[in-house]
Enzyme design. Structure first.
Site, PDB file in Angstrom:
ATOM      1  N   GLU A 158      -5.082  -1.058   9.875  1.00  0.00           N
ATOM      2  CA  GLU A 158      -6.376  -1.750   9.817  1.00  0.00           C
ATOM      3  C   GLU A 158      -6.685  -2.235   8.405  1.00  0.00           C
ATOM      4  O   GLU A 158      -7.263  -3.310   8.215  1.00  0.00           O
ATOM      5  CB  GLU A 158      -7.485  -0.806  10.304  1.00  0.00           C
ATOM      6  CG  GLU A 158      -7.390  -0.444  11.784  1.00  0.00           C
ATOM      7  CD  GLU A 158      -6.281   0.561  12.127  1.00  0.00           C
ATOM      8  OE1 GLU A 158      -5.694   1.166  11.194  1.00  0.00           O
ATOM      9  OE2 GLU A 158      -5.998   0.744  13.326  1.00  0.00           O
ATOM     10  N   GLN A 217       3.018  12.321  -5.411  1.00  0.00           N
ATOM     11  CA  GLN A 217       1.889  11.395  -5.581  1.00  0.00           C
ATOM     12  C   GLN A 217       0.602  12.082  -5.127  1.00  0.00           C
ATOM     13  O   GLN A 217       0.413  12.291  -3.926  1.00  0.00           O
ATOM     14  CB  GLN A 217       2.159  10.144  -4.736  1.00  0.00           C
ATOM     15  CG  GLN A 217       1.112   9.078  -4.845  1.00  0.00           C
ATOM     16  CD  GLN A 217       1.343   7.974  -3.815  1.00  0.00           C
ATOM     17  OE1 GLN A 217       2.151   8.128  -2.905  1.00  0.00           O
ATOM     18  NE2 GLN A 217       0.633   6.877  -3.938  1.00  0.00           N
ATOM     19  N   GLU A 256       3.931   0.641  -3.454  1.00  0.00           N
ATOM     20  CA  GLU A 256       4.103   1.465  -2.257  1.00  0.00           C
ATOM     21  C   GLU A 256       4.212   0.590  -1.018  1.00  0.00           C
ATOM     22  O   GLU A 256       5.066   0.788  -0.169  1.00  0.00           O
ATOM     23  CB  GLU A 256       2.922   2.433  -2.115  1.00  0.00           C
ATOM     24  CG  GLU A 256       3.082   3.382  -0.940  1.00  0.00           C
ATOM     25  CD  GLU A 256       2.093   4.527  -0.977  1.00  0.00           C
ATOM     26  OE1 GLU A 256       1.112   4.455  -1.736  1.00  0.00           O
ATOM     27  OE2 GLU A 256       2.302   5.502  -0.236  1.00  0.00           O
ATOM     28  N   SER A 258       3.995  14.334  -0.216  1.00  0.00           N
ATOM     29  CA  SER A 258       5.416  14.564   0.056  1.00  0.00           C
ATOM     30  C   SER A 258       6.069  15.184  -1.167  1.00  0.00           C
ATOM     31  O   SER A 258       5.777  14.783  -2.293  1.00  0.00           O
ATOM     32  CB  SER A 258       6.134  13.248   0.334  1.00  0.00           C
ATOM     33  OG  SER A 258       5.443  12.509   1.301  1.00  0.00           O
ATOM     34  N   SER A 299      -4.206  10.888  -1.973  1.00  0.00           N
ATOM     35  CA  SER A 299      -5.104  11.114  -0.832  1.00  0.00           C
ATOM     36  C   SER A 299      -5.790  12.476  -0.907  1.00  0.00           C
ATOM     37  O   SER A 299      -5.245  13.422  -1.462  1.00  0.00           O
ATOM     38  CB  SER A 299      -4.317  11.056   0.475  1.00  0.00           C
ATOM     39  OG  SER A 299      -3.784   9.782   0.670  1.00  0.00           O
TER      40      SER A 299
END
Lengths: 400, 364
Positions: free
Chosen positions: A368, A129, A247, A164, A132
């Protein structure tokens, strides 16, 4: 209200048990391999093929998509029974089956679905994936990996991180910026990337565990045909939301290599249990509450309901619980536990749980971010004040 | 597997919520506290007319013959509005204990008046709140504080006979030999009137003794734990909604306080605790309804989770309100004090934690 298996569910469970007994006998002991070891991916691949052959690879998918056409409850029954073994499901199920394929099925062309969905099911495609970036974590829409049009292709330049299995993956799902003059969320597009393309450089990241669960991926003039774009140009954020929903729903899946409260009770011994009664009972009530919460959500899905916005809490609760359980377990085991080697599976569980929980509280929606989501989508509280709203991405200030 | 209430059961809960929302307001709670009556008699009478006192009593004894699932849902709604009526002790415990009795004559005598709303029951099962000695058809001793003891028609209590054997007795609480009073004045939660009483050779019916008494008490405590958990859940959800609504009305520094992460994250945590507690409470409801082997464990889980959720929700509700939350007018105190009362009642968190761990150890 009925908490037991129905007659059909019980029959399915018995069938699964018998099949696992026949097929999973190699996986009765924990794997003695480092996180991210390519051999885990290869074992995962052959296990996935075995499951596909047995008809258990995509239990709740429709028959026409190569699935079994069974209920989400049967999916969970299989996972429960499979969870009694130490099968390496992570590389395939975690990314390919839980994230990539649902996203492709929701937004792909018939050709894309044909090319990717079924082969993934059969254990032929291992996914990673590419979301990020160093400057885009919780603020994922801030990705700056740039895809520019070049004839029938796209040329991609940029850097991804926390990927990953990038070192073993065949394909990746990628979010990239196609128009920096649009506002942040509008200038994104979603691509399927052949990880063997020229210009892709995968480097392992050494994590706090000393192992390498993640990689960084550098992309330099990587050429992607336009047929590998998923969804319309500029619709990347919408497509990525499908991935993220999946996810968060699956990130709380528990694994045999991580400690639970029962293993904590065993580690504490009688004296330790007596000294921590109230805290242990509270942790156990959270663990069980989370399990029954999952069953409530499952009941909702099996009755044809949509996922409840509160369901993102599973990962929030689980990551924090894992951290608490692991810390208490390490405290109980003392220095012998802290310095136990790989052969001591019980102590290793607490070490790894303590390390991995720190990652899990950040990955797939940080604590958060999830609290914001619950406050906004469940309780109806106002969204955050956004200074980036409506501003072209290229005009946004950047720090480090 | 189907881990949810049925459509009929949800409709019952919706109806109860509408009824209580209209009839049991905060002003009515304040009036009740200022008044002489121990409980809200007209609200109780309405509940009787709706059949709530008959809900878990068999049709043969004038009841509706429904199960504990309906009782769970009604308890949640009673907890949401803090209804000042003896529903828990009369219906959830009193009728439940009498239902379990082997002797049909006892059930025939005592259940129909409860179903008809003519008999209010106080129940004393926890140790440490006085002691009754039972001998030759009479009970002597003192009890208290016990909920609704000053107003009840019947008392079901734990006692000891002259051999020291545990037993369960039933007493006419209005008998002349019972000297009782309501505990008034400044108390933690003035809405659940507690009373104390002395008994001097008061006529008493022996309901059970020895193993049978212990079995009934254990079962009644599991029932108490799970139904209290639903009551706590109702209170916690009410607190969360109250805090949310206030945070959307109150402005500081030029905007609603509900927009600040300090408030958003606090309330998100409250909602998460409620969902965990609700999940454990549902498991308890299932165990109760099916008389599952896991009942003791389910009762402890439901109770521990619900106490944590209501405590957090009541504390943070007052906190979100700021200074006004500390006033009598702002209503936060009703939940704040009830949260503690329910945390203490029928076994506190220490008690249920010990029960839970002992059960887990025994299972190994």
């Amino acid at each position: 209200m009925d908490f037991n298996d129905s007659a059909e569910e019980a029959a399915f469970r018995a069938e699964v048990r018998a099949w696992l007994q026949q097929n999973a006998s190699d996986y009765t002991e924990p794997l003695a391999l480092r996180q991210g070891d390519p051999r885990i991916a290869e074992m995962g691949r052959s296990w996935q093929k075995q499951k596909a052959k047995g008809g258990f690879a995509a239990i709740s998918w429709p028959v026409e998509a190569g699935g079994r056409g069974a209920s989400p409850i049967e999916e969970v029954i299989f996972a429960e029974e499979e969870g009694r073994y130490h099968v390496p499901v992570g590389p395939f199920v975690g990314i390919g089956i839980n994230l990539a394929v649902p996203t492709i099925r929701a937004h792909g062309t018939p050709e894309q679905i044909e090319k990717f969905a079924r082969p993934t099911l059969l254990g032929e495609i291992l996914w990673c994936q590419l979301f990020s970036e160093p400057g885009a974590g919780s603020d994922l829409a801030a990705v700056r990996t740039r895809a520019t049009r070049d004839g029938d292709d796209w040329l991609v330049n940029g850097q991804k991180v926390w990927t990953s299995w990038a070192h073993t993956a065949d394909w990746g799902i990628m979010l990239a910026r196609t128009d920096p003059e649009q506002a942040k969320h509008k200038g994104l597009s979603f691509f399927l990337v052949d990880m063997r393309s020229a210009g892709i450089d995968v480097r392992p990241i050494r994590s706090i565990s000393g192992e390498s669960e993640f990689n960084e991926v550098f992309l330099t003039d990587v050429r992607i045909p336009d047929s590998q774009r998923l969804g319309a140009v500029g619709d990347g954020w919408k497509v990525a939301m499908t991935t993220l929903m999946n996810e968060r729903a699956s990130a709380a899946d528990q694994s045999q290599s991580l400690p639970d409260v029962e293993s904590l009770l065993a580690a504490l011994g009688e004296q330790g249990r007596a000294a921590n009664t109230r805290q242990l009972a509270s942790l156990y009530a959270r663990e069980q509450g989370l399990k029954y919460f999952g069953l409530r959500q499952l009941t909702r899905l099996s009755q044809g309901g949509n996922p409840d916005p509160i369901s993102v809490m599973s990962k929030l609760v689980y990551a924090n619980l894992l951290q608490d359980v692991s810390a208490l377990g390490l405290d109980a085991l003392g220095l012998p536990g802290a310095f136990a080697g790989r052969e001591n599976h019980e102590a290793k569980k607490f070490q790894y749980g303590y390390q991995w929980s720190a990652a899990l509280r950040i990955a797939g929606g940080a604590d958060e971010i999830l609290r914001n989501q619950i406050a906004e989508r469940v309780l109806g509280l106002p969204g955050e004040i956004r200074s980036d709203k409506g501003v072209p991405f290229s005009q946004l200030p950047v720090g480090r | 597997m189907n881990f949810d209430f049925s459509a009929d059961q949800k409709e019952l809960a919706d109806h109860a919520r509408r009824f209580l929302g209209e009839s049991c307001t905060f002003d009515r709670l304040r009036d009740n506290m200022a008044g002489e009556e121990a409980y809200d008699r007209s609200l109780w009478q309405q509940m009787v007319e709706l059949g709530w006192t008959a809900i878990n009593i068999p049709e043969a004894q004038g009841g509706l013959g429904m199960g504990s699932l309906e009782l769970c849902l009604l308890s949640e709604e009673v907890g949401r509005v803090l209804a000042p009526v003896p529903f828990f002790s009369t219906v959830c415990l009193g009728a439940h204990i009498l239902n379990q009795l082997g002797q049909e004559s006892l059930r025939e005598q005592y259940l129909p008046p409860i179903a008809a709303g003519e008999s209010v029951v106080a129940v004393a099962l926890m140790p440490g709140l006085g002691q009754l000695e039972y001998a030759d058809g009479c009970a002597s001793g003192a009890l208290g504080p016990v909920a609704w003891l000053g107003a009840a028609d019947l008392l079901i209590s734990r006692a000891r006979d002259n051999h020291g054997t545990e037993c369960l007795v039933l007493i006419d609480a209005k008998h002349a030999t019972v000297a009782r009073r309501n505990i008034d004045g400044v108390v933690l939660d003035g809405l659940v009137r507690h009373g104390q009483a002395e008994f001097s050779a008061t006529p008493a019916r022996l309901l059970a003794s020895g193993d049978e008494a212990r079995r009934l008490i254990e079962l009644a405590l599991a029932q108490a734990a799970i139904l209290t958990a639903f009551e706590q859940l109702g209170g916690a959800q009410a607190c969360c909604e109250m805090a949310r609504d206030y945070s959307l009305e109150r402005y500081t520094f030029g905007r609603v306080i509900g927009g600040y992460q300090a408030i958003k994250h606090k309330l998100a945590d409250v909602q998460v605790e409620i969902e965990l507690a609700r999940s454990n409470a549902y498991y308890g409801a299932w165990a109760l309804a099916t008389d599952a082997a896991e009942l003791a464990r389910a009762a402890a889980l439901a109770r521990i989770s619900a106490t944590e959720a209501f405590t957090l929700a009541a504390e943070e509700n007052l906190q979100v309100h700021g200074g006004i939350g500390y006033t009598w007018e702002a209503n936060c105190h009703f939940y704040y004090q009830r949260a503690r009362l329910l945390a203490i009642n029928y076994g506190n968190a220490d008690y249920w934690s010990q029960q839970l761990l002992a059960g887990l150890q025994a299972a190994h």
